[in-house]
Scaffold this motif. Structure first.
Motif, mmCIF file in Angstrom:
data_model
loop_
_atom_site.group_PDB
_atom_site.id
_atom_site.type_symbol
_atom_site.label_atom_id
_atom_site.label_comp_id
_atom_site.label_asym_id
_atom_site.label_seq_id
_atom_site.Cartn_x
_atom_site.Cartn_y
_atom_site.Cartn_z
ATOM 1 N N ILE A 19 75.879 -90.502 -41.296
ATOM 2 C CA ILE A 19 75.074 -91.206 -40.292
ATOM 3 C C ILE A 19 75.303 -90.546 -38.937
ATOM 4 O O ILE A 19 76.292 -89.839 -38.734
ATOM 5 N N ARG A 20 74.378 -90.755 -38.040
ATOM 6 C CA ARG A 20 74.548 -90.251 -36.671
ATOM 7 C C ARG A 20 74.052 -91.302 -35.705
ATOM 8 O O ARG A 20 73.132 -92.065 -36.017
ATOM 9 N N VAL A 22 72.110 -92.241 -32.405
ATOM 10 C CA VAL A 22 71.009 -91.650 -31.655
ATOM 11 C C VAL A 22 70.674 -92.527 -30.455
ATOM 12 O O VAL A 22 70.529 -93.751 -30.587
ATOM 13 N N ASP A 24 68.469 -94.344 -27.981
ATOM 14 C CA ASP A 24 67.107 -94.873 -28.103
ATOM 15 C C ASP A 24 66.173 -94.374 -27.015
ATOM 16 O O ASP A 24 64.969 -94.313 -27.220
ATOM 17 N N GLY A 27 66.347 -89.994 -27.712
ATOM 18 C CA GLY A 27 66.219 -89.499 -29.080
ATOM 19 C C GLY A 27 67.274 -88.471 -29.437
ATOM 20 O O GLY A 27 67.283 -87.933 -30.541
ATOM 21 N N GLU A 29 71.104 -87.054 -30.294
ATOM 22 C CA GLU A 29 72.290 -87.531 -30.991
ATOM 23 C C GLU A 29 73.447 -87.690 -30.005
ATOM 24 O O GLU A 29 73.645 -86.855 -29.123
ATOM 25 N N ARG A 65 78.656 -99.271 -39.397
ATOM 26 C CA ARG A 65 77.526 -99.180 -38.465
ATOM 27 C C ARG A 65 77.868 -99.791 -37.117
ATOM 28 O O ARG A 65 77.020 -100.326 -36.420
ATOM 29 N N ARG A 88 71.043 -96.308 -31.909
ATOM 30 C CA ARG A 88 70.913 -96.762 -33.288
ATOM 31 C C ARG A 88 71.570 -95.738 -34.196
ATOM 32 O O ARG A 88 71.675 -94.564 -33.844
ATOM 33 N N TYR A 89 72.019 -96.178 -35.366
ATOM 34 C CA TYR A 89 72.511 -95.250 -36.372
ATOM 35 C C TYR A 89 71.367 -94.846 -37.277
ATOM 36 O O TYR A 89 70.534 -95.678 -37.644
ATOM 37 N N GLU A 90 71.313 -93.562 -37.609
ATOM 38 C CA GLU A 90 70.334 -93.034 -38.559
ATOM 39 C C GLU A 90 71.084 -92.337 -39.673
ATOM 40 O O GLU A 90 72.113 -91.693 -39.436
ATOM 41 N N ASP A 91 70.559 -92.406 -40.888
ATOM 42 C CA ASP A 91 71.119 -91.655 -42.004
ATOM 43 C C ASP A 91 70.788 -90.180 -41.808
ATOM 44 O O ASP A 91 69.705 -89.829 -41.358
ATOM 45 N N THR A 92 71.752 -89.305 -42.182
ATOM 46 C CA THR A 92 71.519 -87.867 -42.056
ATOM 47 C C THR A 92 71.091 -87.224 -43.370
ATOM 48 O O THR A 92 70.722 -86.061 -43.388
#
Length: 100
Positions: A19-20, A22, A24, A27, A29, A65, A88-92
């Motif tokens: 996860i990373r 980001v 908001d 945009g 990281e 998270r 927010r966390y995003e899946d990598t």
């Protein structure tokens, strides 16, 4: 140093946690060890990474998270929900492989 400031919050030990975080607004990281603004206006903080957890009966470490940060004065680890950091966390797309 008192007992409160002597504590640390476990951080996922692998830079590629799957996860990373980001920002908001931009945009971009937010990477571990990056200095970011404190969400309530009390100076900068350093992002350390996501929290870490395991599932019962499975020693595999998994990223949480929740964002762990460090205040510099006094040196104190703290946890924020990503929304508190305007992030927010995003899946990598990669799978974390660290084991306990």
């Amino acid at each position: 140093m008192n007992d409160f400031t002597a504590r640390s919050i476990p951080v996922f030990p692998d830079d590629d946690s799957g996860i990373r975080l980001v920002d908001d607004t931009t945009g971009e990281e937010i990477k571990p060890d990056q200095t970011i603004p404190q969400p309530y206006g009390h100076g900068p903080i350093t992002y350390l990474g996501p929290t870490v957890h395991t599932l019962e009966g499975d020693p595999t470490l998994r990223p949480g998270r929740v964002a762990v940060v460090r205040y510099t004065t006094p040196a104190t680890d703290w946890a924020f929900l990503p929304t508190e950091l305007n992030a927010r966390y995003e899946d990598t797309g990669t799978t974390p492989h660290t084991t306990h």
